[in-house]
Design a protein around this motif. Structure first.
Motif, PDB file in Angstrom:
ATOM      1  N   PRO A 111       4.351  -3.135  -3.888  1.00 10.61           N
ATOM      2  CA  PRO A 111       4.512  -3.738  -2.559  1.00 10.61           C
ATOM      3  C   PRO A 111       5.966  -4.028  -2.223  1.00 10.61           C
ATOM      4  CG  PRO A 111       2.758  -4.818  -3.781  1.00 10.61           C
ATOM      5  CD  PRO A 111       3.478  -3.927  -4.752  1.00 10.61           C
ATOM      6  N   VAL A 112       6.797  -4.220  -3.251  1.00  8.19           N
ATOM      7  CA  VAL A 112       8.214  -4.486  -3.003  1.00  8.19           C
ATOM      8  C   VAL A 112       8.889  -3.233  -2.446  1.00  8.19           C
ATOM      9  CG1 VAL A 112      10.412  -5.143  -4.028  1.00  8.19           C
ATOM     10  CG2 VAL A 112       8.296  -6.248  -4.796  1.00  8.19           C
ATOM     11  N   LEU A 113       8.709  -2.117  -3.133  1.00  2.00           N
ATOM     12  CA  LEU A 113       9.339  -0.876  -2.674  1.00  2.00           C
ATOM     13  C   LEU A 113       8.821  -0.464  -1.305  1.00  2.00           C
ATOM     14  CD1 LEU A 113       9.376   1.225  -5.973  1.00  2.00           C
ATOM     15  CD2 LEU A 113      11.229  -0.094  -4.955  1.00  2.00           C
ATOM     16  N   ARG A 114       7.513  -0.503  -1.143  1.00  2.00           N
ATOM     17  CA  ARG A 114       6.947  -0.128   0.150  1.00  2.00           C
ATOM     18  C   ARG A 114       7.311  -1.134   1.228  1.00  2.00           C
ATOM     19  NH1 ARG A 114       0.850   2.256  -1.257  1.00  2.00           N
ATOM     20  NH2 ARG A 114       1.523   4.444  -1.559  1.00  2.00           N
ATOM     21  N   GLY A 115       7.332  -2.406   0.854  1.00  2.04           N
ATOM     22  CA  GLY A 115       7.669  -3.428   1.838  1.00  2.04           C
ATOM     23  C   GLY A 115       9.088  -3.302   2.347  1.00  2.04           C
ATOM     24  N   VAL A 116      10.028  -3.033   1.433  1.00  2.00           N
ATOM     25  CA  VAL A 116      11.421  -2.841   1.840  1.00  2.00           C
ATOM     26  C   VAL A 116      11.534  -1.591   2.708  1.00  2.00           C
ATOM     27  CG1 VAL A 116      13.731  -2.277   1.006  1.00  2.00           C
ATOM     28  CG2 VAL A 116      12.405  -4.059  -0.135  1.00  2.00           C
ATOM     29  N   PRO A 145       4.560  -8.796   3.364  1.00  2.00           N
ATOM     30  CA  PRO A 145       3.473  -8.425   4.298  1.00  2.00           C
ATOM     31  C   PRO A 145       3.292  -6.910   4.464  1.00  2.00           C
ATOM     32  CG  PRO A 145       4.709 -10.276   5.166  1.00  2.00           C
ATOM     33  CD  PRO A 145       5.458  -9.814   3.957  1.00  2.00           C
ATOM     34  N   PRO A 146       4.332  -6.132   4.824  1.00  3.74           N
ATOM     35  CA  PRO A 146       4.110  -4.683   4.952  1.00  3.74           C
ATOM     36  C   PRO A 146       3.879  -4.001   3.611  1.00  3.74           C
ATOM     37  CG  PRO A 146       6.437  -5.188   5.261  1.00  3.74           C
ATOM     38  CD  PRO A 146       5.719  -6.505   5.204  1.00  3.74           C
ATOM     39  N   GLY A 147       4.305  -4.644   2.511  1.00  7.26           N
ATOM     40  CA  GLY A 147       4.068  -4.057   1.198  1.00  7.26           C
ATOM     41  C   GLY A 147       2.627  -4.217   0.755  1.00  7.26           C
ATOM     42  N   PHE A 148       2.099  -5.425   0.885  1.00  8.60           N
ATOM     43  CA  PHE A 148       0.719  -5.673   0.473  1.00  8.60           C
ATOM     44  C   PHE A 148      -0.293  -4.936   1.339  1.00  8.60           C
ATOM     45  CE2 PHE A 148       2.165  -9.765  -1.637  1.00  8.60           C
ATOM     46  CZ  PHE A 148       1.916  -9.301  -2.911  1.00  8.60           C
ATOM     47  N   VAL A 149       0.012  -4.778   2.627  1.00  8.43           N
ATOM     48  CA  VAL A 149      -0.980  -4.183   3.525  1.00  8.43           C
ATOM     49  C   VAL A 149      -1.212  -2.713   3.210  1.00  8.43           C
ATOM     50  CG1 VAL A 149       0.470  -3.293   5.405  1.00  8.43           C
ATOM     51  CG2 VAL A 149      -1.746  -4.355   5.929  1.00  8.43           C
ATOM     52  N   LEU A 150      -0.297  -2.076   2.484  1.00  4.77           N
ATOM     53  CA  LEU A 150      -0.457  -0.676   2.117  1.00  4.77           C
ATOM     54  C   LEU A 150      -1.007  -0.493   0.701  1.00  4.77           C
ATOM     55  CD1 LEU A 150       2.790   0.926   3.614  1.00  4.77           C
ATOM     56  CD2 LEU A 150       0.479   0.919   4.564  1.00  4.77           C
ATOM     57  N   GLU A 151      -1.379  -1.586   0.039  1.00  2.00           N
ATOM     58  CA  GLU A 151      -1.881  -1.474  -1.326  1.00  2.00           C
ATOM     59  C   GLU A 151      -3.212  -0.741  -1.408  1.00  2.00           C
ATOM     60  OE1 GLU A 151      -0.681  -2.791  -4.843  1.00  2.00           O
ATOM     61  OE2 GLU A 151       0.583  -1.647  -3.485  1.00  2.00           O
ATOM     62  N   ASN A 152      -3.917  -0.616  -0.295  1.00  2.00           N
ATOM     63  CA  ASN A 152      -5.163   0.151  -0.303  1.00  2.00           C
ATOM     64  C   ASN A 152      -4.927   1.660  -0.389  1.00  2.00           C
ATOM     65  OD1 ASN A 152      -6.702  -2.346   1.602  1.00  2.00           O
ATOM     66  ND2 ASN A 152      -7.651  -1.495  -0.238  1.00  2.00           N
ATOM     67  N   PHE A 153      -3.658   2.071  -0.399  1.00  2.00           N
ATOM     68  CA  PHE A 153      -3.325   3.488  -0.541  1.00  2.00           C
ATOM     69  C   PHE A 153      -2.629   3.702  -1.883  1.00  2.00           C
ATOM     70  CE2 PHE A 153      -3.454   2.726   4.028  1.00  2.00           C
ATOM     71  CZ  PHE A 153      -4.301   3.749   4.450  1.00  2.00           C
ATOM     72  N   ASP A 154      -3.150   4.641  -2.665  1.00  2.00           N
ATOM     73  CA  ASP A 154      -2.607   4.867  -4.004  1.00  2.00           C
ATOM     74  C   ASP A 154      -1.329   5.711  -3.946  1.00  2.00           C
ATOM     75  OD1 ASP A 154      -3.253   7.609  -3.830  1.00  2.00           O
ATOM     76  OD2 ASP A 154      -5.201   7.339  -4.799  1.00  2.00           O
ATOM     77  N   PRO A 155      -0.685   5.992  -5.086  1.00  2.00           N
ATOM     78  CA  PRO A 155       0.576   6.748  -5.076  1.00  2.00           C
ATOM     79  C   PRO A 155       0.460   8.155  -4.506  1.00  2.00           C
ATOM     80  CG  PRO A 155       0.302   5.623  -7.169  1.00  2.00           C
ATOM     81  CD  PRO A 155      -0.989   5.464  -6.438  1.00  2.00           C
TER      82      PRO A 155
END
Length: 793
Positions: free
Chosen positions: A616-621, A674-684
């Motif tokens: 979530p950190v990488l995606r959130g940033v 927030p934007p990092g956690f919301v994408l956790e339903n999608f895998d790598p």
């Protein structure tokens, strides 16, 4: 090579001095409200404000901007600290802002907001191709380029070393060699041949190898994992060049639900050179169909055609080779090649046009044995001067004064005096022109740009190459910067076939799509993923953005949309059961598709993961900085990175909860999470999931294996969301911020300078100009081009 002068020394030597300093009142405000936490070596977040004086320097300016923004937005002092009086806060923001603006605007006025900028590798390649009429891929001869603020076009990140200068010479020589080779050629080097299945298949049917086998009069390749299986030695290139393969194929043992997705790749197809280039993919069905693929082949390289869908049944072949007849009893899916046409082609003008570009109307003749070619001229020096004048004007992308071209003319004249032929002397002159800073760099002066500089900036923004004849005609007429004319040129260039390069080139850097190959999802965890899926993801994003541009769709589509573009393979990967066909097609999305907006494209989800886990950190940033326009400062050096637990014992949310107990971490994570956690339903790999996959062999190995995903979050203002849909709706309340971010990204990419503090008002004006279209993507592009910021150095 001489090192560039520090900016302060440069300014002093040139009589340019910016003596402004931050008002004492602003400094006193920091002492009263910030020093308790931000003083000394133990200062929170590593920010020691006690060392910050009122003097504005290169280093202190950015710090003052950061402090100004955080005070203005109410982030500093923290909510749990004593707060300054509103009047004191407003006075600090106003006084600090005024001085920062005055300082930077004076700097822009004297030096320009963009420093000396050169062509990127891609721009150099396309410019040489258009200038000389050639088609060879020159960029691969150049070293990788650094990206600054996300883009390799930014002048601050560009440098010229001895190695880069030598590389430039090599690239210029390669371009001129090809241009002169084709210009003096007696006959074109294009050819075509039709290949039968017998010619395509292995020459010895008893030999175990990796070429297709003959079966029922067709050349057959079965589904399997053997490396280079499906290679076609009959397509091996003897000369470097572009080759076009037209291939007619049908499927064997085709699954009922879909066809057999197959790949077309290129390379030597030997173990010493394992990497393969991508040419394309197709879906084979029972009926034979024909497809066409283009690829650049170096000598010794060939095409490889094979089933590439990793969800198909894979054959078992012993010893790394395939024997004829081994696939049939396994009832494997496969492809049958009926016929192939292989052509050597050229992209761009023919040899006659290249000859005219280099020699204009002068005749080129060869001697009887064809070994020596010369350019016929009764006045070689005069003809050379005329040709150099024409070439320099095109290469420098503007009219060239006699004094500028004179040294090149003298160089060629001296070469002729030294018994060099006109042909050889012209090559010397052209080489010198192509090594001139006037060719390699943008010619821009502080202030509003002249028409020729605007034409170059526009052409390199939209096409990443030199202006064409139509654009130059408007430039020479002096009408280019008239609003109606400039807008007409933008529309023309975007509608041109080359206009689609804009979407691909910009998205490659803005969205990091150029990094799509950097990682590969773990095959043990994400076996449904393959190279066909990956390339289809790229096509989806490119087509999506192109549709937004063509239809002037509102910017909110990057967050949420009711459409996307998929083919049958990508649709199956996305678990959409209603799409068939091998071509990319626009589909209306449903709530059960779990897809909505650029944010949920597989390409985005893949480049923001590491192949094994998501963060979530990488995606959130990434989402914050690339889509939302929220800058995230780098973490303090004393803070260790969070590594996801691939065993599944703890979730990333649980790890981050401990991490955020540090106040210096929490201040940033309130934006990142927030934007990092919301994408956790999608895998790598970009697929939807409700639980985390782990490397635990059995669920009983870890009590916490297959932990359920929690995608909820809270925004800094206290607003919360539970699902992706709720997150999207909250973000879309402020489409202007999305538009503002897009404008900043495009200005950075198109001008070569990141948007600074003094650009903020201009960005707001650009965004306001597109408000009537609900911030349509095309309107935003046009507003950027029309702006003074884009048309100024």
């Amino acid at each position: 090579m001489t090192r560039p002068l520090p900016i302060l020394v440069f300014l002093l030597l040139n009589g340019i001095v910016f003596a402004e300093s931050i008002p004492n009142g602003s400094v006193e405000f920091l002492k009263s409200n910030c020093f308790d936490c931000h003083t000394g070596s133990d200062a929170e977040a590593g920010l020691d404000l006690s060392a910050l004086t009122g003097e504005l320097t290169q280093r202190s300016f950015d710090t003052w901007v950061s402090v100004h923004d955080r005070v203005r937005d109410g982030e500093m002092p923290p909510k749990d600290s004593d707060q300054p009086q509103p009047d004191d806060k407003n006075a600090f923001v106003a006084a600090t802002s005024k001085q920062l603006l005055q300082h930077q605007r004076q700097e822009f006025q004297s030096l320009g907001r963009v420093r000396a900028r050169r062509l990127t590798n891609l721009q150099l390649q396309r410019t040489l191709q258009d200038l000389l009429g050639i088609d060879i891929p020159l960029a691969r001869l150049m070293p990788d380029e650094p990206r600054t603020h996300g883009f390799n076009t930014v002048a601050a990140g560009q440098s010229i070393s001895h190695f880069q200068l030598q590389t430039h010479l090599s690239v210029v020589d390669a371009a001129l060699d090809e241009a002169f080779r084709r210009a003096i050629a007696d006959e074109p080097d294009e050819w075509s041949k039709t290949l039968s299945p017998q010619q395509i298949a292995r020459t010895n049917p008893k030999r175990r190898c990796r070429e297709p086998e003959m079966l029922n009069g067709k050349a057959v390749v079965w589904s399997g994992n053997t490396t280079f299986y499906g290679r076609l030695p009959v397509t091996t290139a003897r000369q470097p060049g572009w080759y076009q393969m037209k291939i007619k194929v049908s499927g064997l043992n085709v699954p009922q639900q879909h066809g057999i997705w197959s790949t077309v790749r290129t390379g030597p197809c030997v173990s010493s050179a394992p990497l393969l280039g991508w040419s394309g993919a197709f879906e084979a069905v029972d009926k034979p169909l024909e497809w066409t693929f283009d690829a650049w082949l170096d000598p010794g390289e060939m095409f490889e055609v094979r089933p590439g869908d990793k969800t198909l049944k894979q054959g078992r072949f012993a010893g790394g080779q395939i024997g004829a007849g081994e696939g049939t009893p396994q009832k494997l899916p496969g492809i049958a090649i009926h016929e192939m046409q292989l052509q050597r082609i050229h992209k761009g003008p023919n040899n006659g046009v290249i000859r005219q570009l280099l020699f204009d109307t002068l005749e080129v003749v060869a001697d009887k044995n064809g070994k020596h070619t010369r350019v016929i001229s009764t006045a070689p020096k005069q003809d050379a001067a005329r040709l150099l004048q024409q070439f320099a004007a095109r290469a420098f992308r503007r009219p060239v004064p006699d004094a500028v071209v004179a040294p090149f003319e003298q160089l060629v004249a001296d070469s002729i005096d030294n018994k060099m032929s006109l042909l050889e002397a012209l090559r010397v002159g052209y080489r010198a022109i192509l090594c001139s800073p006037r060719f390699l760099h943008f010619q821009e002066e502080p202030g509003l740009l002249d028409d020729f500089a605007v034409a170059s900036r526009l052409s390199y923004l939209l096409w990443n190459t030199m202006p064409d004849q139509t654009l130059m005609a408007q430039t020479k007429s002096g009408r280019l910067q008239q609003p109606a004319v400039l807008q007409q040129q933008v529309d023309r260039m975007l509608s041109d076939e080359r206009g689609q390069d804009f979407v691909k080139d910009f998205a490659d850097q803005w969205l990091d799509l150029s990094e799509i190959d950097f990682t590969e999802p773990d095959r043990r965890l994400y076996g449904e993923f393959d190279i066909i899926v990956q390339q289809s993801m790229l096509q989806e994003t490119h087509a999506f953005l192109q549709e937004m541009l063509d239809q002037n769709a509102q910017i909110g589509n990057v967050i949420e949309s009711d459409f996307t573009f998929v083919n049958s393979r990508l649709a199956r990967f996305y678990d959409m059961d209603r799409v068939s066909g091998g071509h990319l097609q626009k589909v209306q999305l449903r709530s059960d598709d779990k897809r909505s907006g650029l944010l949920t494209h597989g390409s985005i989800l893949k480049v923001t993961a590491n192949g094994t886990t998501t963060s979530p950190v990488l995606r959130g940033v990434w989402v914050s900085e690339r889509l939302l326009g929220v800058e995230i400062p780098p973490p303090p050096k004393s803070v260790a990175a969070i590594e996801p637990d691939i065993r599944g014992a703890t979730t990333i949310r649980e790890q981050l909860a401990k991490h955020k107990s540090d106040a210096s971490c929490a201040s940033c994570h309130v934006k990142i999470d927030p934007p990092g956690f919301v994408l956790e339903n999608f895998d790598p790999a970009g697929q939807w999931r409700t639980t985390y996959r782990t490397k635990a062999k059995k669920s009983k190995d870890l009590k916490n294996a297959a932990r359920k995903i929690d995608a909820s979050g809270d925004f800094p203002d206290g607003t919360s969301f539970e699902t992706l849909q709720e997150f999207q709706q909250l973000i879309l309340r402020d489409k202007a911020s999305l538009a503002r971010n897009f404008v900043r990204q495009l200005l950075t990419y198109g001008t070569g300078a990141a948007c600074e503090f003094a650009d903020r008002d201009a960005v707001d004006v650009i965004v306001a100009a597109a408000e009537e279209s609900n911030y349509g993507l095309r309107s935003l592009v046009e507003a950027v081009v029309m702006s003074d910021t884009f048309r100024s150095k």
